[in-house]
Design a protein around this motif. Structure first.
Motif, PDB file in Angstrom:
ATOM      1  N   LEU A 138      79.478 -13.625 120.808  1.00  0.00           N
ATOM      2  CA  LEU A 138      78.035 -13.716 120.601  1.00  0.00           C
ATOM      3  C   LEU A 138      77.321 -12.419 120.896  1.00  0.00           C
ATOM      4  O   LEU A 138      76.335 -12.076 120.232  1.00  0.00           O
ATOM      5  N   LEU A 139      77.820 -11.671 121.887  1.00  0.00           N
ATOM      6  CA  LEU A 139      77.240 -10.352 122.102  1.00  0.00           C
ATOM      7  C   LEU A 139      77.446  -9.497 120.859  1.00  0.00           C
ATOM      8  O   LEU A 139      76.554  -8.748 120.447  1.00  0.00           O
ATOM      9  N   SER A 140      78.637  -9.619 120.239  1.00  0.00           N
ATOM     10  CA  SER A 140      78.883  -8.877 119.010  1.00  0.00           C
ATOM     11  C   SER A 140      77.919  -9.311 117.913  1.00  0.00           C
ATOM     12  O   SER A 140      77.335  -8.477 117.211  1.00  0.00           O
ATOM     13  N   VAL A 141      77.755 -10.609 117.759  1.00  0.00           N
ATOM     14  CA  VAL A 141      76.866 -11.117 116.717  1.00  0.00           C
ATOM     15  C   VAL A 141      75.452 -10.591 116.931  1.00  0.00           C
ATOM     16  O   VAL A 141      74.796 -10.106 116.001  1.00  0.00           O
ATOM     17  N   ALA A 142      74.981 -10.663 118.180  1.00  0.00           N
ATOM     18  CA  ALA A 142      73.620 -10.202 118.458  1.00  0.00           C
ATOM     19  C   ALA A 142      73.473  -8.723 118.118  1.00  0.00           C
ATOM     20  O   ALA A 142      72.480  -8.297 117.537  1.00  0.00           O
ATOM     21  N   LEU A 143      74.474  -7.922 118.482  1.00  0.00           N
ATOM     22  CA  LEU A 143      74.394  -6.493 118.194  1.00  0.00           C
ATOM     23  C   LEU A 143      74.370  -6.230 116.699  1.00  0.00           C
ATOM     24  O   LEU A 143      73.567  -5.447 116.208  1.00  0.00           O
ATOM     25  N   VAL A 144      75.270  -6.895 115.970  1.00  0.00           N
ATOM     26  CA  VAL A 144      75.352  -6.637 114.533  1.00  0.00           C
ATOM     27  C   VAL A 144      74.069  -7.057 113.824  1.00  0.00           C
ATOM     28  O   VAL A 144      73.570  -6.363 112.940  1.00  0.00           O
ATOM     29  N   LEU A 145      73.521  -8.214 114.223  1.00  0.00           N
ATOM     30  CA  LEU A 145      72.286  -8.677 113.579  1.00  0.00           C
ATOM     31  C   LEU A 145      71.135  -7.709 113.830  1.00  0.00           C
ATOM     32  O   LEU A 145      70.211  -7.614 113.037  1.00  0.00           O
ATOM     33  N   GLY A 146      71.174  -7.022 114.971  1.00  0.00           N
ATOM     34  CA  GLY A 146      70.059  -6.152 115.305  1.00  0.00           C
ATOM     35  C   GLY A 146      70.265  -4.691 114.952  1.00  0.00           C
ATOM     36  O   GLY A 146      69.408  -3.857 115.207  1.00  0.00           O
ATOM     37  N   GLU A 147      71.394  -4.354 114.373  1.00  0.00           N
ATOM     38  CA  GLU A 147      71.731  -2.947 114.154  1.00  0.00           C
ATOM     39  C   GLU A 147      70.982  -2.365 112.961  1.00  0.00           C
ATOM     40  O   GLU A 147      70.942  -2.947 111.886  1.00  0.00           O
ATOM     41  N   TYR A 148      70.402  -1.198 113.166  1.00  0.00           N
ATOM     42  CA  TYR A 148      69.609  -0.561 112.113  1.00  0.00           C
ATOM     43  C   TYR A 148      70.053   0.868 111.836  1.00  0.00           C
ATOM     44  O   TYR A 148      70.245   1.248 110.696  1.00  0.00           O
ATOM     45  N   THR A 149      70.219   1.647 112.903  1.00  0.00           N
ATOM     46  CA  THR A 149      70.452   3.086 112.791  1.00  0.00           C
ATOM     47  C   THR A 149      71.613   3.435 111.876  1.00  0.00           C
ATOM     48  O   THR A 149      71.458   4.162 110.891  1.00  0.00           O
ATOM     49  N   VAL A 150      72.813   2.919 112.217  1.00  0.00           N
ATOM     50  CA  VAL A 150      74.005   3.320 111.483  1.00  0.00           C
ATOM     51  C   VAL A 150      73.903   2.883 110.024  1.00  0.00           C
ATOM     52  O   VAL A 150      74.193   3.650 109.109  1.00  0.00           O
ATOM     53  N   ALA A 151      73.452   1.663 109.801  1.00  0.00           N
ATOM     54  CA  ALA A 151      73.351   1.161 108.429  1.00  0.00           C
ATOM     55  C   ALA A 151      72.419   2.036 107.601  1.00  0.00           C
ATOM     56  O   ALA A 151      72.733   2.439 106.492  1.00  0.00           O
ATOM     57  N   ASN A 152      71.244   2.342 108.156  1.00  0.00           N
ATOM     58  CA  ASN A 152      70.263   3.093 107.396  1.00  0.00           C
ATOM     59  C   ASN A 152      70.733   4.505 107.109  1.00  0.00           C
ATOM     60  O   ASN A 152      70.605   4.996 105.995  1.00  0.00           O
ATOM     61  N   LEU A 153      71.292   5.168 108.123  1.00  0.00           N
ATOM     62  CA  LEU A 153      71.670   6.558 107.915  1.00  0.00           C
ATOM     63  C   LEU A 153      72.928   6.694 107.073  1.00  0.00           C
ATOM     64  O   LEU A 153      73.224   7.766 106.555  1.00  0.00           O
ATOM     65  N   LEU A 154      73.709   5.620 106.927  1.00  0.00           N
ATOM     66  CA  LEU A 154      74.859   5.663 106.028  1.00  0.00           C
ATOM     67  C   LEU A 154      74.495   5.069 104.670  1.00  0.00           C
ATOM     68  O   LEU A 154      75.370   4.816 103.840  1.00  0.00           O
ATOM     69  N   ASN A 155      73.204   4.831 104.444  1.00  0.00           N
ATOM     70  CA  ASN A 155      72.723   4.327 103.148  1.00  0.00           C
ATOM     71  C   ASN A 155      73.229   2.944 102.782  1.00  0.00           C
ATOM     72  O   ASN A 155      73.427   2.646 101.605  1.00  0.00           O
ATOM     73  N   PHE A 156      73.475   2.106 103.791  1.00  0.00           N
ATOM     74  CA  PHE A 156      73.821   0.724 103.500  1.00  0.00           C
ATOM     75  C   PHE A 156      72.603  -0.151 103.736  1.00  0.00           C
ATOM     76  O   PHE A 156      71.688   0.218 104.462  1.00  0.00           O
ATOM     77  N   GLN A 157      72.618  -1.349 103.123  1.00  0.00           N
ATOM     78  CA  GLN A 157      71.490  -2.255 103.337  1.00  0.00           C
ATOM     79  C   GLN A 157      71.942  -3.498 104.070  1.00  0.00           C
ATOM     80  O   GLN A 157      72.560  -4.377 103.481  1.00  0.00           O
ATOM     81  N   ASN A 158      71.632  -3.580 105.353  1.00  0.00           N
ATOM     82  CA  ASN A 158      71.894  -4.816 106.078  1.00  0.00           C
ATOM     83  C   ASN A 158      70.560  -5.479 106.383  1.00  0.00           C
ATOM     84  O   ASN A 158      69.515  -5.081 105.848  1.00  0.00           O
ATOM     85  N   LEU A 159      70.588  -6.485 107.243  1.00  0.00           N
ATOM     86  CA  LEU A 159      69.378  -7.271 107.468  1.00  0.00           C
ATOM     87  C   LEU A 159      68.222  -6.419 107.969  1.00  0.00           C
ATOM     88  O   LEU A 159      67.108  -6.477 107.442  1.00  0.00           O
ATOM     89  N   GLN A 160      68.475  -5.603 108.999  1.00  0.00           N
ATOM     90  CA  GLN A 160      67.378  -4.831 109.582  1.00  0.00           C
ATOM     91  C   GLN A 160      66.823  -3.824 108.594  1.00  0.00           C
ATOM     92  O   GLN A 160      65.616  -3.568 108.553  1.00  0.00           O
ATOM     93  N   VAL A 161      67.697  -3.248 107.785  1.00  0.00           N
ATOM     94  CA  VAL A 161      67.228  -2.286 106.785  1.00  0.00           C
ATOM     95  C   VAL A 161      66.358  -3.005 105.757  1.00  0.00           C
ATOM     96  O   VAL A 161      65.310  -2.498 105.350  1.00  0.00           O
ATOM     97  N   GLU A 162      66.787  -4.204 105.357  1.00  0.00           N
ATOM     98  CA  GLU A 162      65.989  -4.979 104.406  1.00  0.00           C
ATOM     99  C   GLU A 162      64.665  -5.393 105.026  1.00  0.00           C
ATOM    100  O   GLU A 162      63.639  -5.411 104.343  1.00  0.00           O
ATOM    101  N   ILE A 163      64.668  -5.728 106.308  1.00  0.00           N
ATOM    102  CA  ILE A 163      63.412  -6.075 106.978  1.00  0.00           C
ATOM    103  C   ILE A 163      62.461  -4.891 106.908  1.00  0.00           C
ATOM    104  O   ILE A 163      61.266  -5.049 106.616  1.00  0.00           O
ATOM    105  N   ALA A 164      62.983  -3.703 107.174  1.00  0.00           N
ATOM    106  CA  ALA A 164      62.130  -2.517 107.103  1.00  0.00           C
ATOM    107  C   ALA A 164      61.618  -2.324 105.683  1.00  0.00           C
ATOM    108  O   ALA A 164      60.457  -1.984 105.469  1.00  0.00           O
ATOM    109  N   TYR A 165      62.491  -2.550 104.707  1.00  0.00           N
ATOM    110  CA  TYR A 165      62.105  -2.397 103.312  1.00  0.00           C
ATOM    111  C   TYR A 165      61.001  -3.367 102.940  1.00  0.00           C
ATOM    112  O   TYR A 165      59.966  -2.997 102.397  1.00  0.00           O
ATOM    113  N   VAL A 166      61.209  -4.635 103.227  1.00  0.00           N
ATOM    114  CA  VAL A 166      60.205  -5.633 102.885  1.00  0.00           C
ATOM    115  C   VAL A 166      58.925  -5.373 103.681  1.00  0.00           C
ATOM    116  O   VAL A 166      57.817  -5.626 103.196  1.00  0.00           O
ATOM    117  N   GLY A 167      59.082  -4.830 104.879  1.00  0.00           N
ATOM    118  CA  GLY A 167      57.917  -4.551 105.707  1.00  0.00           C
ATOM    119  C   GLY A 167      56.943  -3.582 105.066  1.00  0.00           C
ATOM    120  O   GLY A 167      55.779  -3.518 105.435  1.00  0.00           O
TER     121      GLY A 167
END
Lengths: 373, 300, 268
Positions: free
Chosen positions: C196-225
């Motif tokens: 669950l600690l892993s799940v929480a971290l992955v769901l909240g991760e933004y930095t690595v996804a964004n700077l590697l040009n991937f779109q995960n949940l947090q990146v999409e949240i920023a986009y929709v924002g």
């Protein structure tokens, strides 16, 4: 995860079949058809077997990677939707918050890299080595000064830099001069719509501030100094202004392009735009195709679409001034309602040249952080 | 006959050949080391080596002297300041909250919900946290507006929301839950018998805390504070989400140097910044590990 | 403790819990409030923004992507870390310090710096392994190491690993059986905790996804924002509540499982 490979393999097989079929059907009298290798270096649609061959090749690729295109930016949302439904090509839109510099930074050689970019002048000029030349069908309509001669970059649309604001948050309900912003009623209200060291919009905001404060297109130190004073007085908000920040009330006074400012009218009633009469700074953005584009045919088709009457009019609807506007008006192809709705410009606009923008960019990069941090 | 320690049992489960046993054992840990080597140590090496090189590849110390310039030095003071204050504040408040939790029913709903909430909030950051705080105490946030309408303008002349004080407050939002998560096990290790012993010897609550529980918990508390410091110092997502148009903190400087204009970008300088950050945090984390080991003796 | 001490403690607890509760619930309440605002300032409260989550393809894709990443990362973490930790405890106790150090290392290398080193690596991964966004799991596994290590370490310390494994081995069990049927069932809460600690971290991760040009949940949240701040906030607070509910459920389930595991010395 092996099923992903199977589906990819199937997709490649299908794409190959389609390509072969397409090439087969347009074979005969035509010049080189639009195979994958031809599309990579084709400098125009004719070099790729004609528009139909290009469309087929692009559809076979099935995807297009774009970057830093917020939906509310000059109506890009509608443009992307229209392109997707017209050609059935999925548009993957990455990093909408991205600046011009972020766009070229994303050219990392992977299949996630953007196919096409829409960047400011200084970034376009500095990165021509990463682009591949292409001349759209309507190439002759683009004025000579607005494009690189071989097609490495070409201007697409432009507008004027203004200061949009929410009258309810501004003392007196109106801004009459840029020096008003230094007053005490603007605490934590003034923002730029981009980081001037990376974003063309941010840079032009600083240029406009420079010219309005006694500087010139050749000397933007007055602009950087102006923001330094804003920061000292606590009026500067270190936040990039977007539609969300305007709606949330974080950035009630925003330096941004006039065509973007108009879109805030739906979030904030009575949103106004102030353009200093002594500093009407115009700026165009430029299109370019990635030399290592993962989807070269789709990239070229996208450019053709953007510079077609349909694409240009969609930008016009978004409040921007498309580069082919003069030619389209003469030909009667322009969307006259949208043209009439453009904000009026009183006074002589100044448009920084490529050299002036590059010089300004270098100055800002060297001095911005220290000024506003 | 089957008790552990009996040589027959000790040797029963081991392979018979001595030499091969040694290399087989190392094989067991190989996948872990290979994976970590590739995805953790290799990138770290890239940064370390890169920080000593210029753009054309020659070895140099100029990147590190670039850090000493006043503007960069201020980035460090800002980052360090926010990290220290949010670590100490988070540690104290988190310890108090942990104590309030641990004195309740160990199987109760309150404890479980607070632990679950802490697990979630300790990871909370970035855009969502920035939004949340803007909506709460930003210049249009409901708490600010509410207080202002009742006469208390928390901002007065300067809006400190985007300055280090505001950042520190936002950081507390994930520092306190992190403290609860890492400090609660230490509090759990306190035995009620110690309290009873203190009382039966005539000591008061003050004596209990000053002479018994305090010294026992001190290493754990200090260690957890250091962990919070490292956490705040390394945090990037929230800064990047809130201060989108730049401000002088080390992680933001690194990002700006890496993603800025190619002519101006100095990856070596960025890597030097990163290496300095890493060195600071390594020192802190080593102290933390040492303190944890001391704690575990008494409070496991 | 006498009555007055109990009373003081009680008051202390109530005050602390109320103040802290207010501090933590207010921003979440603010997010909920913002996500239910109507379009105009005077519009009534509405759940439109929440409904729009399902209608925003980017967000839906982001949710699926992040959930998949969370599962892959958790399973990968367990597959990599648990056997290694067991092995180190049993056979290579000398390197347990090194393993611990390595597992704490990700806490000392900021994500922003790690991404610089990861970028060239991911170009290679993109070409040779997979260009899919799920390749992020490689990086995430490294990021979750510190938290999972502590959780699993606590769990392994609580069971008598040596006796259990040697007993099983002497009865003829292979290592696979030992792991799957002896060790894992005896530390359910630690495993759940680590996952669950892993799940929480992955769901909240933004930095690595964004700077590697991937779109995960947090990146999409920023986009929709950018265009629809209400919906973006709705997703953010929804993800938060979901993670909380998950953790609660598994805390309760884990507690029940805890009562069933073998305690050395007790009769069955």
């Amino acid at each position: 995860m092996s099923w992903r490979y199977q589906i990819r393999g199937l997709g490649v097989a299908v794409a190959t079949l389609l390509l072969v079929a397409a090439c087969g059907s347009t074979g005969g009298g035509g010049s080189a058809s639009c195979s994958e290798s031809t599309a990579k270096t084709a400098t125009s649609a004719t070099a790729c077997g004609g528009m139909d061959a290009l469309v087929t090749a692009a559809k076979a690729e099935g995807q297009l990677n774009v970057i830093a295109l917020p939906p509310d930016w000059a109506n890009y949302g509608a443009i992307i939707t229209a392109f997707q439904s017209k050609y059935g090509i999925t548009v993957n839109s990455a990093n909408p918050n991205g600046s011009s510099q972020d766009e070229v930074n994303a050219f990392d050689g992977t299949s996630n890299a953007p196919d096409v970019v829409d960047v400011g002048q200084s970034v376009a000029l500095a990165n021509t080595a990463k682009f591949t030349p292409y001349q759209v069908a309507t190439w002759s309509d683009i004025p000579a000064g607005a494009k690189e001669s071989t097609g490495l970059w070409f201007n697409d649309y432009g507008g004027y830099m203004g200061i949009g604001y929410n009258p309810a948050k501004v003392p007196g309900g109106v801004i009459n001069s840029i020096q008003d912003l230094l007053g005490s009623g603007f605490k934590s209200e003034v923002a730029l719509a981009g980081d001037p060291t990376k974003s063309n919009q941010g840079l032009n905001g600083v240029i406009m501030a420079a010219v309005a404060n006694g500087g010139s297109l050749d000397d933007v130190s007055a602009g950087v100094n102006f923001f330094h004073q804003l920061k000292q007085k606590g009026n500067y908000v270190p936040v990039v202004g977007t539609d969300a920040t305007v709606k949330a009330g974080q950035t009630p006074v925003l330096f941004e392009w006039d065509y973007l400012s108009t879109s805030h009218g739906k979030s904030v009633p009575n949103w106004k735009i102030f353009v200093p009469s002594t500093a009407i700074i115009g700026g165009y953005y430029s299109q370019a195709i990635n030399k290592a584009a993962p989807h070269p045919a789709a990239a070229r088709l996208w450019e053709e679409y953007l510079f077609s009457n349909e694409g240009q009019n969609l930008w016009l609807k978004g409040g921007a001034r498309p580069v082919r506007m003069a030619a389209m008006t003469t030909a009667g192809a322009v969307d006259s309602a949208a043209a009439a709705a453009l904000p009026a410009v009183k006074g002589t606009p100044q448009v920084p040249s490529g050299d002036q923008t590059t010089k300004a960019s270098q100055y800002v990069i060297a001095n911005w952080s220290a000024a506003v941090s | 006959m089957i008790a552990a320690g009996n040589p027959a049992v000790d040797n029963a489960a081991r392979p018979l050949t001595g030499g091969r046993r040694f290399s087989l054992s190392w094989l067991g840990a190989a996948p872990f080391f290979a994976y970590v080597g590739l995805f953790l140590l290799l990138p770290t090496a890239i940064i370390v080596i890169g920080s000593f090189r210029t753009l054309d590849g020659s070895v140099t110390l100029s990147n590190f002297s670039g850090i000493a310039k006043p503007f960069m030095a201020r980035a460090f003071t800002n980052s360090l300041g926010v990290s220290v204050v949010s670590a100490v504040g988070g540690a104290v408040l988190g310890a108090i909250l942990a104590y309030a939790v641990v004195t309740g029913n160990p199987d109760g709903l309150l404890r479980r919900s607070i632990m679950s909430a802490s697990g979630v909030l300790a990871q909370f950051g970035g855009v969502a946290l920035a939004f949340a705080f803007i909506a709460t105490i930003g210049t249009t946030g409901f708490v600010y507006v509410f207080l202002k309408s009742h006469g208390l303008d928390i901002y007065g002349n300067t809006v400190w929301f985007y300055d280090p004080p505001g950042i520190t407050l936002i950081y507390l939002y994930f520092q306190i839950p992190l403290m609860v998560l890492v400090f609660l096990p230490a509090l759990d290790g306190i035995r009620p018998q110690w309290r009873e012993a203190t009382e039966s010897l005539g000591g008061s609550t003050w004596h209990y805390w000053r002479y018994v529980a305090g010294p026992l918990l001190a290493p754990a508390f200090l260690g957890c504070t250091l962990l919070l410091f490292a956490n705040a110092f390394s945090a990037y997502a929230t800064l990047s989400a809130l201060l989108t148009n730049g401000s002088n903190y080390v992680p933001l400087q690194i990002q700006a140097l890496l993603t800025g204009e190619t002519q101006q970008s100095q990856p070596g300088l960025a890597q030097a910044l990163a290496v300095t950050m890493v060195m600071i945090v390594v020192v802190v984390m080593s102290l933390y590990t040492m303190l944890q080991r001391r704690t575990s003796k008494w409070l496991r | 403790m006498n009555r007055s001490q109990r009373l003081k403690l009680g008051i202390f607890r109530v005050v602390v819990l109320l103040l802290m509760g207010a501090f933590f619930l207010m921003p979440i309440g603010a997010m909920l409030e913002f996500s239910t605002r109507g379009n105009e300032v005077t519009s009534p409260r509405t759940l439109d923004a929440w409904v729009r989550i399902a209608q925003t393809p980017g967000l839906v894709k982001g949710i699926y992507t992040s959930l998949e990443l969370a599962v892959i990362t958790s399973l990968g973490m367990l597959a990599l870390l648990l056997p290694t930790m067991v092995w180190v405890r049993l056979r290579l106790p000398r390197i347990s310090r090194i393993v611990e150090f390595i597992c704490l290392l990700p806490l000392t290398v900021p994500a922003i710096a790690l991404v610089v080193g990861l970028k060239p690596l991911y170009i290679w991964v993109n070409i040779n392994i997979t260009p899919s966004v799920l390749a992020l799991a490689f990086a995430y596994l490294v990021l979750v190491l510190p938290y999972s290590y502590r959780a699993l370490d606590a769990g392994l310390a609580a069971i008598d690993l040596k006796t259990l494994s040697e007993a099983a081995r002497s009865l003829g069990a292979g290592w696979g059986t030992v792991m799957l049927r002896i060790i894992i069932p005896n530390m359910p809460s630690a495993i759940l905790n680590a996952s669950l600690l892993s799940v929480a971290l992955v769901l909240g991760e933004y930095t690595v996804a964004n700077l590697l040009n991937f779109q995960n949940l947090q990146v999409e949240i920023a986009y929709v924002g950018l265009t629809d701040a209400n919906t973006s906030t709705a997703v953010a607070v929804g993800a938060l509540l979901l993670a909380f509910v998950l953790l609660m459920v598994l805390a309760l389930v884990g507690g029940r499982l805890q009562q069933q595991h073998y305690v050395p010395g007790q009769r069955a």
